[in-house]
Design an enzyme around this catalytic site. Structure first.
Site, PDB file in Angstrom:
ATOM      1  N   ASP A   1      -8.285  36.084  13.998  1.00 36.88           N
ATOM      2  CA  ASP A   1      -7.735  34.330  13.186  1.00 36.88           C
ATOM      3  C   ASP A   1      -8.545  33.690  12.568  1.00 36.88           C
ATOM      4  O   ASP A   1      -7.920  32.546  12.327  1.00 36.88           O
ATOM      5  CB  ASP A   1      -8.059  34.473  15.173  1.00 36.88           C
ATOM      6  CG  ASP A   1      -7.886  34.467  16.580  1.00 36.88           C
ATOM      7  OD1 ASP A   1      -6.198  35.355  15.704  1.00 36.88           O
ATOM      8  OD2 ASP A   1      -8.216  35.039  17.556  1.00 36.88           O
TER       9      ASP A   1
ATOM     10  N   ALA B   1     -11.162  29.708  22.855  1.00 43.15           N
ATOM     11  CA  ALA B   1     -12.080  30.174  21.400  1.00 43.15           C
ATOM     12  C   ALA B   1     -13.457  29.038  22.569  1.00 43.15           C
ATOM     13  O   ALA B   1     -14.000  29.214  23.222  1.00 43.15           O
ATOM     14  CB  ALA B   1     -11.710  29.589  20.732  1.00 43.15           C
TER      15      ALA B   1
ATOM     16  N   LYS C   1     -13.998  27.989  25.815  1.00 46.32           N
ATOM     17  CA  LYS C   1     -13.856  28.542  26.825  1.00 46.32           C
ATOM     18  C   LYS C   1     -15.488  28.575  27.414  1.00 46.32           C
ATOM     19  O   LYS C   1     -15.738  29.254  28.088  1.00 46.32           O
ATOM     20  CB  LYS C   1     -13.026  29.783  26.834  1.00 46.32           C
ATOM     21  CG  LYS C   1     -13.520  30.926  28.235  1.00 46.32           C
ATOM     22  CD  LYS C   1     -12.529  31.697  27.797  1.00 46.32           C
ATOM     23  CE  LYS C   1     -12.288  32.960  28.959  1.00 46.32           C
ATOM     24  NZ  LYS C   1     -13.860  32.964  28.834  1.00 46.32           N
ATOM     25  N   SER C   2     -16.556  28.612  26.120  1.00 43.15           N
ATOM     26  CA  SER C   2     -17.565  28.908  26.418  1.00 43.15           C
ATOM     27  C   SER C   2     -18.463  28.334  26.240  1.00 43.15           C
ATOM     28  O   SER C   2     -19.488  28.148  27.648  1.00 43.15           O
ATOM     29  CB  SER C   2     -17.936  29.734  24.917  1.00 43.15           C
ATOM     30  OG  SER C   2     -18.374  28.818  23.653  1.00 43.15           O
TER      31      SER C   2
ATOM     32  N   ARG D   1     -24.343  11.676  26.736  1.00 42.91           N
ATOM     33  CA  ARG D   1     -25.751  12.121  26.561  1.00 42.91           C
ATOM     34  C   ARG D   1     -25.730  13.306  26.729  1.00 42.91           C
ATOM     35  O   ARG D   1     -25.644  13.856  28.138  1.00 42.91           O
ATOM     36  CB  ARG D   1     -26.912  10.677  27.264  1.00 42.91           C
ATOM     37  CG  ARG D   1     -26.953   9.986  26.680  1.00 42.91           C
ATOM     38  CD  ARG D   1     -28.134   9.490  27.838  1.00 42.91           C
ATOM     39  NE  ARG D   1     -28.357   7.937  27.146  1.00 42.91           N
ATOM     40  CZ  ARG D   1     -28.174   6.641  27.878  1.00 42.91           C
ATOM     41  NH1 ARG D   1     -26.951   6.875  28.377  1.00 42.91           N
ATOM     42  NH2 ARG D   1     -28.068   5.845  27.764  1.00 42.91           N
TER      43      ARG D   1
END
Length: 280
Positions: free
Chosen positions: A58, A174, A177-178, A160
């Site tokens: 990718d 990518a 999602k994390s 903040r």
């Protein structure tokens, strides 16, 4: 799926081959060069290609996208992955002959996905523009980032935390999602705004979840403190001092992939990448 006719069959298909530096990728690139060099219906060139073949993963396809992002109206991409399974690659390294045969039978159809337009305005008046296939993020270097989030000209919240991420549907699998964001099917023309380590206590509050923003609405992030900010656009990272605002919207252009019989279902890609084979 969007179908577009790119290829005039009376002329050879102009093909560019982009590869990373790994041995297996170079080997595949060499094989493709040898095949295309002697083929009457293909013409190898990196200038104004009809089809760009990315060999690697990718990350390599992201690089190929940015290499040809000014030619998105008439270029289509196809990926060969030589390592881990990728979301943008339809062929494995042992399927080169299959790719060649599919390209010989290609009728110019494409599968198209939205990308995000990024506009960075600095305090000194400079404006930097870019496009992202996966996502764009903003973070503050020295201290907690404080920024107003404006959605469709409505001041939504004062954020903040460490930063913010704006992803495309294809990029939702990518970094987004994390961060706990949702996975969007790439045919959904929307952006996703996701917080990066937001501060939430009895004094400071944010929405605390990712937001799905429709095509018609733009996102504006307005930093409220001077300092150095790190801004990423896909795999490119930049640092700017005193950012006035960043604007995100769905670009008028899309990325187009070759619609071959081997184009993998998005949900199959998600399953293969994150779940594996399901028990029967």
């Amino acid at each position: 799926m969007t179908q577009m006719n790119y290829t005039d069959k009376k002329k050879p298909t102009r093909v560019a081959i982009i590869s990373n530096g790994k041995y297996q990728s170079k080997r595949i690139a060499g094989k493709l060069f040898a095949i295309f060099k002697d083929a009457d219906n293909f013409y190898l060139t990196k200038r104004d290609p009809d089809v760009v073949i990315s060999i690697g993963g990718d990350g390599m396809l992201l690089s190929a996208f940015h290499m040809y992002e000014k030619a998105l109206d008439h270029v289509r991409f196809v990926g060969i992955h030589t390592g881990h399974l990728g979301f943008y690659t339809d062929y494995r390294d042992f399927e080169v002959d299959k790719l060649i045969e599919n390209l010989r039978q290609d009728k110019g159809e494409s599968i198209s996905y939205p990308i995000v337009k990024v506009k960075i305005t600095l305090a000194d008046g400079r404006v930097i523009k870019g496009r992202a296939l996966n996502e764009s993020t903003i973070k503050r270097i020295e201290k907690t980032m404080v920024a107003d989030v404006v959605i469709n000209k409505v001041k939504f919240e004062r954020f903040r935390g460490d930063g913010l991420s704006v992803s495309t549907p294809t990029g939702s699998t990518a970094y987004n999602k994390s961060l706990g964001g949702a996975i969007l099917h790439p045919t959904i023309e929307a952006l996703q705004l996701t917080e990066i380590s937001s501060l939430n206590n009895r004094v400071y509050r944010t929405i605390g979840s990712s937001l799905i923003i429709p095509r018609k609405d733009a996102i504006e992030v307005v930093p409220k403190r001077l300092g150095v900010y790190t801004i990423s656009i896909d795999n490119k990272t930049m640092q700017y001092r005193n950012v006035k605002k960043i604007e995100y919207s769905i670009d008028s252009k899309k990325i187009h992939f070759v619609a071959t019989p081997s184009h993998t279902s998005f949900w199959e890609r998600v399953m293969d990448a994150f779940i594996g084979e399901c028990d029967s």
